[in-house]
Every structure is written in structure tokens, then in C-alpha cells.
Design a protein around this motif. Structure first.
Motif, PDB file in Angstrom:
ATOM      1  N   UNK A 233       0.573  -1.130   0.782  1.00 34.76           N
ATOM      2  CA  UNK A 233       0.089  -0.093   0.096  1.00 34.76           C
ATOM      3  C   UNK A 233       0.531   1.275   0.019  1.00 34.76           C
ATOM      4  N   UNK A 234       1.767   0.734   0.428  1.00 31.41           N
ATOM      5  CA  UNK A 234       3.003   2.345   0.670  1.00 31.41           C
ATOM      6  C   UNK A 234       3.327   2.943  -0.295  1.00 31.41           C
ATOM      7  N   UNK A 237       0.341   4.193  -2.782  1.00 29.06           N
ATOM      8  CA  UNK A 237       0.570   5.840  -2.076  1.00 29.06           C
ATOM      9  C   UNK A 237       1.757   6.770  -2.347  1.00 29.06           C
ATOM     10  N   UNK A 238       2.833   5.865  -2.635  1.00 29.33           N
ATOM     11  CA  UNK A 238       4.946   6.471  -3.362  1.00 29.33           C
ATOM     12  C   UNK A 238       4.245   7.486  -5.111  1.00 29.33           C
TER      13      UNK A 238
END
Lengths: 289, 90
Positions: A233-234, A237-238
Motif C-alpha cells: 500500500x505504501x 501511496x508513493x
């Protein structure tokens, strides 16, 4: 300070237990933690929605959340408001019926792209055409998450999913363009990274008279990101951080989303138009007298 | 903090402060809060919660300025802030 004065009295009595999240007053705590995967963005979308509800000043006894089927469809079961978990794709018809039967209600449809755009696509465009007074929040994660990550009508070309192992080769829907062309009076798109702008946008949509549509681009690391070089997920998001471009008032025609290209965000349509209920009452006044 | 000139209203300015509460058992270890905290207040802890994830812990409580971004970015409703008394600019 004004937001404090408009808080529902029902909420104030429940609050103030120690070690209690301030949003728990609008959540069914017994059902938490929710079923969404680690890194999923639906929780962020729900956080922004609850924050907007806490600030909106509406009577929360008259706010109804309607959801369809899918991961995002679970929202109706987690919010501590009057809510309605409907059949697949039929969230908007149920919501239209609710609004017509009781025009005092504030009806919010909170559902996913597979529910609102795929099976419920026709209902979406007709509700937007009629300009029914409701707010539609569509969480778009580019695939059918709950059933195993199949290719959907919003999957960008080239994306690998469980049913397009060599890459999707279809043209996807451009949701703001679809909603704007169908006649929505408020159309916005945000990613789950842009939480404050998203919250403000949901707040505007809640106060808008007519059909307001907010698309939320959300990570789905388990079933979509994993195949498309965004394993967490990170990482997704990035990607929103790197490729998100805010263009308010842009013609939504130009807001297409590619596989790894720019994500154009912003409020695209913000107009005034007579609503379905206005026409209803006019027609009724003419015919009945 | 270093200034290239002293702001004229520095005596009236206050820095907001917040206290972070983490509901560890709700956390699923997505680390959005750790990554996007503008003041680098949080870090991933070594300990496990009941589900086997590493919840975040507070690294530098003094640095928190009560912006509320962790609370909004947390998908699990597992982190929230309490407003504390504002402090003057050093």
C-alpha cells in the motif's frame, strides 16, 4: 469553533471514554478491526468521510449510508448511522427510492467501482441525468477486489490482473468524464493520499444540492498492486505522491488514468442545476394544484 | 531553530503540541503514519500485536505538532491525537 457548536447531541453523550478513538462515535466498534487488508485505502476513504460528517453540521439522524456489494460495500456495516447494504450494483436505485420516500434524508452512496460503474453503471448515469439529490462516493481500486482481483471496467490498459495475465487490453472508463457527461453537478477525484483535500471535497459534496460524485483512487496492494510493481500500500501511496497532479476545473475528458502515468485530480465540475425533487414538486403543484 | 532574521511577531507565536495515542491491537502495520508524518515522530516498533503486525511507536514525542495527518491516514482507526498546551517558539 463553529464546528463544535453543530455537533449532534447524540454524539456528545457517547464520547469521553478514555482510550477511545474520536471517530468511534460514528463506527460500530464491535465490528472493528475491519476486514480490509493491510495497506488498503478504503479505511482512509472512510476516515475522510467520517471526518467530513463530523464537520458538516447535518443532523446525523437523517444521514443514510447506502452501499452495494464488494470490499467498499462493507462501509454500510461499519458506520454507526442508518445504513443499507443492498444487492450488487443496486445501491443507487435503493438510494433514489429512499430520497423520494423521505426527502428530508441526506442520502450518501458509498461503494466501489465494481459495484457503481460495472454492474450498476446504468443506474449511475440515470441518477446523474435526473440529478437526484444524493452524494455518491466511489472508491476506485481498478479491479474487483473481493472476488479475487479480476479485470474490471476501470482497469487501465496494460495492467495485469488475475483474469488478464498478459495485460488488460480494454479502454477503461474515465469516471469523472462519465459522471460529468451524464449531468452530475459536482464531480471530483482525489487519491487516498490527499486526505485533507478529499475531506473538503466530501464536505462540499454533502452540502451540494443535486447529484454529487467523488471518485477516490485507492490502493489495493493484495490484488492489484502486487501484479503491477506496487507490492505494498505504501508503494501505491508513493505513486500517488509522485504522479498526482491537481488541476481544478479541467475538462474531465482529459482526466484519463494510465497504468503508471499521471493521476489528474481536483474538482472538475461545480455547477448549479434544478434537481429531480425540484421538478417533482413543480410537476405535482401543476397537476394537483 | 535558526532564523536569518528574528520574526517581529515571534513572541506571540505558539507551536501546537499533540499527544499520540496508538491502539496497538487495531494496527495492521501498513506504516502510512510512519512514512507520512511530517515531523518524523513515529517509527515501527519491534514488538508484535495479537495479529502479528508491528504497530508504530512514538520516537520523538516533543516533535509532534498536532497536525492530525497520522489520524487521517490511518486506515484502521488505530491512532489519534490529543491537543496539548501550545508552547512558545524557542
Amino acid at each position: 469553533m463553529s464546528s463544535k457548536q453543530t455537533v449532534n447531541p447524540k454524539l456528545e453523550t457517547q464520547n469521553s471514554k478514555p482510550d477511545r478513538h474520536p471517530m468511534d462515535e460514528l463506527l460500530r466498534e464491535d465490528r472493528l478491526p475491519h476486514i480490509w487488508c493491510s495497506g488498503c485505502g478504503i479505511g482512509v476513504a472512510l476516515t475522510c468521510f467520517i471526518k467530513a460528517l463530523q464537520k458538516c453540521g447535518l443532523d446525523l439522524d437523517k444521514v443514510v449510508v447506502v452501499s452495494g456489494i464488494g470490499c467498499t460495500g462493507r462501509v454500510a456495516g461499519y458506520v454507526n448511522l442508518d445504513s443499507f447494504h443492498t444487492t450488487h450494483g443496486r445501491a443507487i436505485p435503493f438510494a433514489t427510492g429512499l430520497k423520494l420516500a423521505n426527502p428530508e434524508l441526506k442520502v450518501v452512496v458509498f461503494s466501489g467501482d465494481g459495484d457503481l460503474i460495472a454492474i450498476g453503471g446504468n443506474h449511475l448515469i440515470h441518477a446523474a441525468r435526473r440529478n437526484v439529490n444524493m452524494t455518491v462516493i466511489c472508491v476506485n481500486n481498478f479491479n474487483y477486489g473481493m472476488t479475487g482481483g479480476q479485470v474490471g471496467p476501470t482497469t487501465p490498459p496494460g495492467a495485469i490482473t488475475s483474469t488478464s495475465p498478459y495485460g488488460c487490453f480494454e479502454h477503461p472508463f474515465n469516471l469523472p468524464y462519465l459522471a460529468a457527461a451524464s449531468g452530475a453537478v459536482y464531480v471530483a477525484r482525489w487519491t487516498t493520499l490527499h486526505v485533507r483535500r478529499l475531506e473538503k471535497s466530501i464536505l462540499e459534496a454533502l452540502h451540494k444540492r443535486g447529484f454529487s460524485f467523488v471518485e477516490i483512487i485507492s490502493p489495493c496492494p493484495t490484488l492489484y498492486g502486487r501484479w503491477n510493481k506496487q507490492r505494498t500500500g505504501l508503494a501505491q501511496m508513493q505513486y500517488y505522491h509522485d504522479q498526482g497532479v491537481i488541476r481544478h476545473g479541467l475538462d474531465p475528458k482529459e482526466a484519463d488514468i494510465g497504468l503508471h502515468g499521471e493521476i489528474i485530480e481536483g474538482v472538475f465540475v461545480h455547477i448549479e442545476k434544478p434537481t429531480f425533487l425540484d421538478f417533482c414538486s413543480d410537476a405535482l403543484a401543476k397537476s394537483v394544484g | 531553530m535558526k532564523y536569518w532574521r528574528k520574526p517581529l511577531d515571534i513572541e506571540y507565536l505558539k507551536i501546537p503540541r499533540g499527544r499520540i495515542h496508538i491502539l496497538k491491537e487495531r494496527c495492521k502495520g501498513c506504516s502510512f503514519c510512519v512514512e507520512y508524518c511530517p515531523c518524523d515522530v513515529l517509527e515501527i516498533s519491534e514488538e508484535f500485536n495479537a495479529k502479528g503486525y508491528h504497530p508504530p511507536c512514538v520516537k520523538d514525542e516533543e516533535a509532534c505538532v498536532n497536525c492530525g495527518l497520522c489520524e487521517m491516514l490511518c486506515p484502521e482507526f488505530a491512532i489519534y491525537l490529543d491537543e496539548e498546551e501550545e508552547v512558545p517558539v524557542p
